[in-house]
Design an enzyme around this catalytic site. Structure first.
Site, PDB file in Angstrom:
ATOM      1  N   LYS A  39      15.092  62.290  18.880  1.00  0.00           N
ATOM      2  CA  LYS A  39      14.067  61.876  17.925  1.00  0.00           C
ATOM      3  C   LYS A  39      14.670  61.528  16.567  1.00  0.00           C
ATOM      4  O   LYS A  39      14.246  60.561  15.938  1.00  0.00           O
ATOM      5  CB  LYS A  39      12.991  62.950  17.762  1.00  0.00           C
ATOM      6  CG  LYS A  39      13.423  64.203  17.042  1.00  0.00           C
ATOM      7  CD  LYS A  39      12.267  65.152  16.838  1.00  0.00           C
ATOM      8  CE  LYS A  39      12.719  66.405  16.117  1.00  0.00           C
ATOM      9  NZ  LYS A  39      13.227  66.156  14.767  1.00  0.00           N
ATOM     10  N   THR A  40      15.669  62.316  16.116  1.00  0.00           N
ATOM     11  CA  THR A  40      16.294  62.004  14.824  1.00  0.00           C
ATOM     12  C   THR A  40      17.007  60.661  14.892  1.00  0.00           C
ATOM     13  O   THR A  40      16.944  59.860  13.954  1.00  0.00           O
ATOM     14  CB  THR A  40      17.281  63.117  14.428  1.00  0.00           C
ATOM     15  OG1 THR A  40      16.582  64.369  14.388  1.00  0.00           O
ATOM     16  CG2 THR A  40      17.887  62.846  13.065  1.00  0.00           C
ATOM     17  N   ASP A 246       8.860  62.934  10.128  1.00  0.00           N
ATOM     18  CA  ASP A 246       9.442  63.691  11.238  1.00  0.00           C
ATOM     19  C   ASP A 246       8.589  64.930  11.496  1.00  0.00           C
ATOM     20  O   ASP A 246       7.874  65.402  10.614  1.00  0.00           O
ATOM     21  CB  ASP A 246      10.867  64.089  10.848  1.00  0.00           C
ATOM     22  CG  ASP A 246      11.668  64.640  12.013  1.00  0.00           C
ATOM     23  OD1 ASP A 246      11.236  64.484  13.169  1.00  0.00           O
ATOM     24  OD2 ASP A 246      12.740  65.218  11.762  1.00  0.00           O
ATOM     25  N   GLU A 247       8.666  65.468  12.720  1.00  0.00           N
ATOM     26  CA  GLU A 247       7.988  66.718  13.089  1.00  0.00           C
ATOM     27  C   GLU A 247       6.499  66.674  12.730  1.00  0.00           C
ATOM     28  O   GLU A 247       5.958  67.622  12.137  1.00  0.00           O
ATOM     29  CB  GLU A 247       8.664  67.916  12.388  1.00  0.00           C
ATOM     30  CG  GLU A 247      10.154  68.046  12.666  1.00  0.00           C
ATOM     31  CD  GLU A 247      10.491  68.560  14.051  1.00  0.00           C
ATOM     32  OE1 GLU A 247       9.565  68.642  14.892  1.00  0.00           O
ATOM     33  OE2 GLU A 247      11.661  68.856  14.312  1.00  0.00           O
ATOM     34  N   GLN A 277       5.960  71.214  21.176  1.00  0.00           N
ATOM     35  CA  GLN A 277       6.784  72.053  20.304  1.00  0.00           C
ATOM     36  C   GLN A 277       6.040  72.466  19.031  1.00  0.00           C
ATOM     37  O   GLN A 277       6.676  72.787  18.020  1.00  0.00           O
ATOM     38  CB  GLN A 277       8.084  71.326  19.945  1.00  0.00           C
ATOM     39  CG  GLN A 277       8.979  71.054  21.146  1.00  0.00           C
ATOM     40  CD  GLN A 277      10.318  70.467  20.742  1.00  0.00           C
ATOM     41  OE1 GLN A 277      11.202  71.181  20.256  1.00  0.00           O
ATOM     42  NE2 GLN A 277      10.484  69.177  20.938  1.00  0.00           N
ATOM     43  N   ARG A 614      16.288  75.104  24.205  1.00  0.00           N
ATOM     44  CA  ARG A 614      17.415  75.247  23.285  1.00  0.00           C
ATOM     45  C   ARG A 614      18.732  75.268  24.064  1.00  0.00           C
ATOM     46  O   ARG A 614      19.796  75.054  23.499  1.00  0.00           O
ATOM     47  CB  ARG A 614      17.326  76.549  22.473  1.00  0.00           C
ATOM     48  CG  ARG A 614      16.114  76.729  21.574  1.00  0.00           C
ATOM     49  CD  ARG A 614      15.833  75.542  20.719  1.00  0.00           C
ATOM     50  NE  ARG A 614      14.873  74.648  21.370  1.00  0.00           N
ATOM     51  CZ  ARG A 614      14.646  73.395  21.018  1.00  0.00           C
ATOM     52  NH1 ARG A 614      15.354  72.847  20.047  1.00  0.00           N
ATOM     53  NH2 ARG A 614      13.746  72.661  21.648  1.00  0.00           N
TER      54      ARG A 614
END
Length: 685
Positions: A39-40, A246-247, A277, A614
């Site tokens: 995503k980044t 973002d997020e 998330q 993770r």
């Protein structure tokens, strides 16, 4: 006006088809980006593509939640486009809000050069407000039953600000919220919020008087002013041609409104998020803003990123199975081109001590096989679990670091040093009063409670700062002499405009006697505290002004020590979001502990999904027969299909176990027996 043709960018050529499709979209765009799907990289490519298409870099606003993520974005853009094409506004919500407020501080009733108080300083001020108002905790059931009533009051004020409620509107809004909750038969802390209304008003008055803002103010006042004053909104919205966030699943109402107001005219709003998330509702985030994006922007585009580049197939299939039980999710299925990899280890221990020792022994064993300490992490649902692991790691001399335990800038010696710097920067302004209260008697100078009361009275009478009041207050001779010496050395440092920020701090630490006080101490922590101060000086060398460093410290989300390599990382699952590790250990997966009896059931499931994703290569899930009672495994353990898990530790001889074979769950009697057993040999349950 037509834009010039897009210039080719290597960054765009390195994307998957879905990532490229997302980065090339204009208008309202929601990228539903699963864990580990880049995503980044996609967000960075979207920024670069807009610059390549002719958007002036200074007219791009890109916002995220952490300084680390903002730095990563900036570095990637610089690598792709060069330093000259850097977007002008990339940072965190609070960081960009602070920048907006610095340009026009009057919208918050502040003056130029205002201070930003961190959470600790804000609570100290709030504690004085509550004390001065002589609030009886008994009238507030919530505060009376709380172990930390100031923390609870601070949370209520934070809730006001997150919901764009100004002090003058709080009473009416609170009654409206209580009425709605009563009609809908929802629980609400009615007495607590009513008690918070007058405290909120007085707290804000004192902030303005001290020329200070807390974190909530940094977005509250710019956003409220954009809502109330169209000229102001147009002035700010007109600065930007596109807004990227973002997020997006983690935004609260004030953040959501800020983004909407800035992008309302051009509607170039590019949001990246993942409803799977969303794990921060307890701190104000609202998943509804992401899930209703296409209802608010019917002409918008939804693009899913589902190819995971982080984890093996067994890990992803386990995570997909756990999250599939959430009926409200928008839906996506993570996949990878990587091999199936290792099965997920399921360990059953008799008690918490055996679990901590068993995992520490396994970490030591894996390190002996060549796994780096920093390639391993222990991630737990609740902080109380960390203590046993700390003891087990210390006994084995395994290097570790606790992430998010006590932030670097929250440590006493760092706050003391920065308090000295703050006083030297603005000695005669009341906004330095809190800093002076903190360090005027560190090292001891005779300023006990009585002397401080005298200073407070003198400052109030003369309408001056506490620092200036030292000169005229009726103090005992020795105290007055020490105070005047303190004034002289502080002013001398403040007048030295040629000194660097690091030199100013070092001089203050030496001339006030602070560093000598630490060196004379026989405490076990002395060496660590001196090392922390040295680290602060190294950090300060990177800042041009004291104000820049003070702002950075107030807004920092982690300390430099948290990035140290060659340490096993230990942290809560909430802290682990956004991170990845080749080997992760997930202890405490027992019924009643995870998910706990409190909280949102769907959000706890999302937390389990975050936990599993993770892991990059090895994931170990463990639970105890007895911790605080006899425990069964968490329901999330059962949700992992048998084809993707195995009982006991994975050893070289067990790696060829057929994927579809069912394995018993190992229940070792003790650590030694557990470590000696072959996988697959144990008790069924």
């Amino acid at each position: 006006m037509d834009r010039p043709p897009e210039r080719p960018l290597p960054l765009l050529a390195d994307l998957t088809a879905a990532q490229s499709d997302a980065a090339r979209q204009d208008g309202p765009v929601l990228v539903l980006a699963g864990a580990g799907t880049g995503k980044t990289k996609t967000l960075t490519a979207a920024i670069a593509r807009r610059i390549g298409a002719g958007v002036t870099p200074s007219r791009i606003l890109a916002v995220t939640f952490t300084n680390k993520a903002a730095r990563e974005m900036t570095e990637r853009i610089a690598a792709a486009l060069g330093e000259s094409d850097q977007p002008g506004w990339v940072g965190t919500f609070h960081g960009l809000g602070a920048r907006q407020l610095r340009i026009e501080p009057e919208v918050a009733g502040l003056r130029p050069g205002f201070d930003i108080l961190d959470a600790d300083d804000s609570r100290r001020l709030l504690k004085r407000v509550v004390k001065s108002m002589q609030i009886d905790a008994a009238i507030d059931e919530g505060m009376a039953s709380s172990r930390d009533p100031i923390k609870l009051m601070a949370k209520r004020i934070e809730t006001f600000k997150d919901n764009l409620i100004a002090p003058e509107d709080a009473a009416l809004r609170v009654e409206g919220l209580i009425g709605a909750a009563t009609r809908e038969r929802r629980p609400i802390d009615a007495a607590g919020f009513r008690a918070a209304v007058p405290v909120y008003a007085e707290y804000q008055r004192r902030l303005r008087e001290a020329n200070a803002a807390d974190f909530g103010d940094l977005l509250l006042w710019p956003t409220l002013t954009m809502q109330r004053d169209e000229t102001y909104r147009l002035r700010w919205a007109g600065r930007f041609d596109c807004v990227l966030a973002d997020e997006y699943q983690d935004v609260c109402y004030v953040q959501y409104a800020w983004l909407r107001l800035l992008s309302a005219d051009h509607r170039q709003l590019f949001c990246v998020g993942d409803d799977d998330q969303a794990i921060y509702s307890w701190r104000g985030s609202d998943l509804a803003y992401l899930r209703r994006f296409l209802r608010e922007y019917p002409d918008g585009r939804l693009i899913r990123l589902e190819e995971n580049f982080r984890s093996t197939a067994h890990i992803l299939d386990a995570a997909n199975a756990v999250i599939a039980h959430d009926a409200e999710r928008m839906g996506k299925t993570l996949f990878t081109r990587k091999p199936a990899g290792d099965l997920i280890e399921i360990l059953r221990f008799p008690d918490a001590g055996a679990e901590a020792n068993g995992i520490a022994d396994e970490i030591q064993r894996r390190h002996g096989e060549g796994v780096g300490w920093d390639d391993m992490a222990i991630l737990y649902r609740s902080n109380f679990l960390s203590r046993g692991f700390e003891e087990a790691m210390m006994r084995r001399r395994i290097p570790y670091v606790l992430i998010g335990d006590v932030g670097f800038y929250q440590r006493a010696e760092i706050k003391d040093a920065l308090a000295y710097l703050r006083i030297a920067t603005t000695p005669d302004d009341v906004q330095s009063d809190d800093a002076l209260r903190r360090v005027i008697n560190i090292p001891p100078r005779g300023f006990g409670p009585k002397a401080l009361d005298e200073l407070e009275a003198e400052a109030s009478f003369r309408q001056s700062s506490l620092f200036r009041a030292i000169e005229t207050a009726d103090l005992p001779t020795k105290c007055r002499s020490a105070g005047l010496h303190f004034i002289d050395l502080i002013r001398a440092v403040g007048r030295d405009t040629q000194a660097s920020v690091a030199d100013q701090i070092s001089t203050l630490l030496d001339q006030t006697g602070y560093r000598a006080m630490l060196r004379a101490s026989r405490a076990e922590t002395t060496e660590d505290r001196l090392e922390n101060l040295q680290e602060l000086l190294e950090i300060a060398a990177g800042f041009h002004t004291a104000r820049d460093l003070l702002d950075h410290a107030a807004l920092a989300t982690s300390g430099p020590g948290e990035d140290r390599v060659d340490r096993v990382k230990m942290m809560t699952l909430h802290k682990a979001k956004g991170l990845e590790f080749p080997h992760i250990f997930l202890p405490g997966w027992e019924a009643g502990a995870f998910p706990p009896p409190y909280g949102d059931v769907a959000e706890e499931r999302r937390l389990a999904y975050v936990a599993l994703t993770r892991g990059m290569r090895r994931v170990t899930v463990s639970h105890c027969e007895y911790r605080r009672g006899y425990e069964a495994p968490s329901l999330y353990v059962d949700d992992i299909p048998a084809a993707h898990k195995m009982a006991g530790w994975l050893r070289a001889e067990s790696r060829s176990v057929p994927v579809g074979r069912r394995e018993p769950i190992l229940s070792p009697v003790n650590d030694l027996e557990m470590l000696g057993r072959r996988p697959g040999v144990g008790r069924w349950h």
